[in-house]
Structures are given as C-alpha cells and as structure tokens.
Design a protein around this motif. Sequence first.
Motif, PDB file in Angstrom:
ATOM      1  N   VAL A  14       0.866  -1.184   0.000  1.00 48.85           N
ATOM      2  CA  VAL A  14       0.000   0.000   0.000  1.00 48.85           C
ATOM      3  C   VAL A  14       0.904   1.237   0.000  1.00 48.85           C
ATOM      4  O   VAL A  14       2.122   1.133   0.132  1.00 48.85           O
ATOM      5  N   SER A  15       0.276   2.395  -0.143  1.00 49.34           N
ATOM      6  CA  SER A  15       1.049   3.637  -0.139  1.00 49.34           C
ATOM      7  C   SER A  15       1.378   4.058   1.290  1.00 49.34           C
ATOM      8  O   SER A  15       0.760   3.592   2.259  1.00 49.34           O
ATOM      9  N   LEU A  16       2.348   4.973   1.411  1.00 49.56           N
ATOM     10  CA  LEU A  16       2.716   5.520   2.710  1.00 49.56           C
ATOM     11  C   LEU A  16       1.532   6.246   3.342  1.00 49.56           C
ATOM     12  O   LEU A  16       1.302   6.179   4.549  1.00 49.56           O
ATOM     13  N   GLY A  17       0.745   6.938   2.505  1.00 47.71           N
ATOM     14  CA  GLY A  17      -0.429   7.656   2.992  1.00 47.71           C
ATOM     15  C   GLY A  17      -1.471   6.719   3.574  1.00 47.71           C
ATOM     16  O   GLY A  17      -2.149   7.061   4.553  1.00 47.71           O
ATOM     17  N   THR A  18      -1.600   5.518   2.975  1.00 47.24           N
ATOM     18  CA  THR A  18      -2.566   4.556   3.497  1.00 47.24           C
ATOM     19  C   THR A  18      -2.161   4.073   4.884  1.00 47.24           C
ATOM     20  O   THR A  18      -2.994   3.941   5.787  1.00 47.24           O
ATOM     21  N   VAL A  19      -0.860   3.829   5.079  1.00 53.28           N
ATOM     22  CA  VAL A  19      -0.378   3.431   6.401  1.00 53.28           C
ATOM     23  C   VAL A  19      -0.668   4.538   7.417  1.00 53.28           C
ATOM     24  O   VAL A  19      -1.116   4.277   8.541  1.00 53.28           O
ATOM     25  N   SER A  20      -0.436   5.782   7.023  1.00 53.01           N
ATOM     26  CA  SER A  20      -0.704   6.915   7.907  1.00 53.01           C
ATOM     27  C   SER A  20      -2.179   6.974   8.283  1.00 53.01           C
ATOM     28  O   SER A  20      -2.538   7.213   9.443  1.00 53.01           O
ATOM     29  N   ASN A  21      -3.058   6.726   7.301  1.00 57.27           N
ATOM     30  CA  ASN A  21      -4.495   6.739   7.592  1.00 57.27           C
ATOM     31  C   ASN A  21      -4.886   5.603   8.525  1.00 57.27           C
ATOM     32  O   ASN A  21      -5.729   5.779   9.414  1.00 57.27           O
ATOM     33  N   VAL A  22      -4.296   4.447   8.340  1.00 54.55           N
ATOM     34  CA  VAL A  22      -4.602   3.320   9.221  1.00 54.55           C
ATOM     35  C   VAL A  22      -4.231   3.658  10.668  1.00 54.55           C
ATOM     36  O   VAL A  22      -4.940   3.317  11.614  1.00 54.55           O
TER      37      VAL A  22
END
Length: 334
Positions: A14-22
């Motif tokens: 996944v993208s770095l942004g997706t990890v941040s959202n999680v």
Amino acid sequence: MAVSMRDVANAASVSLGTVSNVLNAPEKVSPATVARVQEAIDRLGFVRNDAARQLKAGRSRCAGLVVLDIGNPFFTDVARAAEQQAAAHQLTVLLGTSDGDGTKERAYIDIFTEQRVFGLMVSPVGEDLDRLEALRRRGTPVVLVDRDGTGTQFDSVAVDDVAGGCLATAHLLDIGRRRIAFVGGPASLRQVRDRRRGAEKAVDQVPGARLEVIETTTLSVLAGRTVGEELRRRPAADRPDGVFCANDLVAIGVLQAFTMLGALRVPEDVALIGYDDIDFAQSAVVPLSSIHQPTALIGATAVDLLMAAAGAEDRAPAHPVFVPELVVRQSTVA
C-alpha cells in the motif's frame, strides 16, 4: 534497525499515505486494507515514533500534573481521578510531586514544557506564578489545582479551605471545647493559612474560647506525632481540650502520640479532628472526625478545565470552588 512506516507500506503493498491513515484515521480505509496493514505492523514489529508526531503537531497527548505531596492520599486520589478523566479525552497524565519545594516544582514545570505537554495542572507551592504565566502566554493551558485562581488568568479548581477550617473548629466548640489548638504547616502553604483563618473566625465568635497555633514543618504523620508528644507532656491545665489538624496525616500522628501509652483519651481528654477525610481516617484506632473534600470531583474538573482552555483561546477562565463537608466520628464524639 528500526522499522519505518515505509517498510510497513512495502510489506502491505500500500502507499505511505494509506499506512498513515490506518494509524491516525482508520475510518478512511477499507476494513480489508486495515487488516492487511495491521498484519504487516505486527509481523515487522513496527512502533510508531510518537515523539516525532508530537513534534510535528506542536503538542503531545500527555498532560502534566504537579502535586504538593503524592505521599498524601488526598493528592493520590486527585491524581487518580485526573488520570481517569484524561483517558476519556485520549490523554495520558504525567505525574510529578514537588514535596512542597519551589525549586523542585520549577524543575518539573520546565521538564513538562520541554516535553511539549498538552497542558499543565499544578498545585502551586507558593504565590509566585510567573513561570506558569509565561507558559500560558506561549499557548499551553494551565490549571491551578487545590488553589483558587480568582483574579488570575488561570483556570482553577479548589475547595473553600477557610470554610472548612471554620467548620472543623466550630464542631469542636459545639461539643464544649474552649482551648483549641491548630496544628499544621508550613505557613507558606495557602491551604494551611486558609484553614487556620477559618479556625480563627470560629474561635472569635465564641466568648471564652482561645486558639493556640502550633506550626509544623511538614504535613506528615511524624510531624503530628512530635506535636502530640509535646502536648501529652503538658500539665492538663495547659493542654488544649480540642485539636484541629491541617490534614489527616498530622491528626493521625497526634492520635498515635496520645494513645500509644494510654496517657490521653480521645475524645474524653482531647477531642481531635483532621482535614481531607482520607481512607485511613475512618480506620484509625479511634476513627477520626475530618473535613471531607471531593477529591474525585477536583481531579476530573481539573482535566475538564484543561480541555476547555485548550479549545478556546479567548474564553474567560473558570474558578469553581467546592464546599467541604464535616464528617463526625469517634475522635470528637464518644
């Protein structure tokens, strides 16, 4: 080597942004993706760098609490209530005890400031609030605990200690005692001064009553025991027939000195009352009359005021003052 968010993103595809959202807003991500990212976090042993996140945000999710003496069950109960209320706001409480030492208090204030705490709750040692005022002006909310901040720019939560001191002493006078001693200190603590003022008010209203002030260096059991030993050695005519102690720890020490050798009976020879109504008061060898303070309400209110101050810069500070209550036990009524 520390595992980074990028490592997690690569492992979960996944993208770095997706990890941040999680991590910060999981409701924005599908449940299946959340599960995949969480599995990668667990497998890699990723631990988020909360210090970096707080540095970016400019403020942490920790609130500082500095009390006068964590060894006093009154402050322990206040701290526990503050911790519980803070958890409801997703805050963690960092605790420090000044031990009534202004230098130690300033050191804690500086440490918590360096940690960029969300806000600070303080039971001040003295009257110099300049350090706290500078902190408030820099945007960190400050709440005074167990201190009325009326006339200042600080929110505060307190109990009317003058009323409490008057209530305790009036009770001794009501049961016929006329030679009253007030025991506590140091006088630099406003709580001690206010409780003494209340005692003086009550005595002034009763003809023939008199008040002796016996100052201690600390509000501890040992300090109370020392005073109790001195009072026990006095001739009966020179001894007070009613003793009001500035807190329950001092009163328990006085009680120990009176009763350990069976020399003085409480309340027959000397009636005794404390302040704070800690748990130990009712389980003492002679259950101790005391002035009750709403510790849970004080701690929870301090956190609520902190949240209110953080949420609105232009609001007027609030200064709730609670009314203490008399709790009568065997130390004043046989």
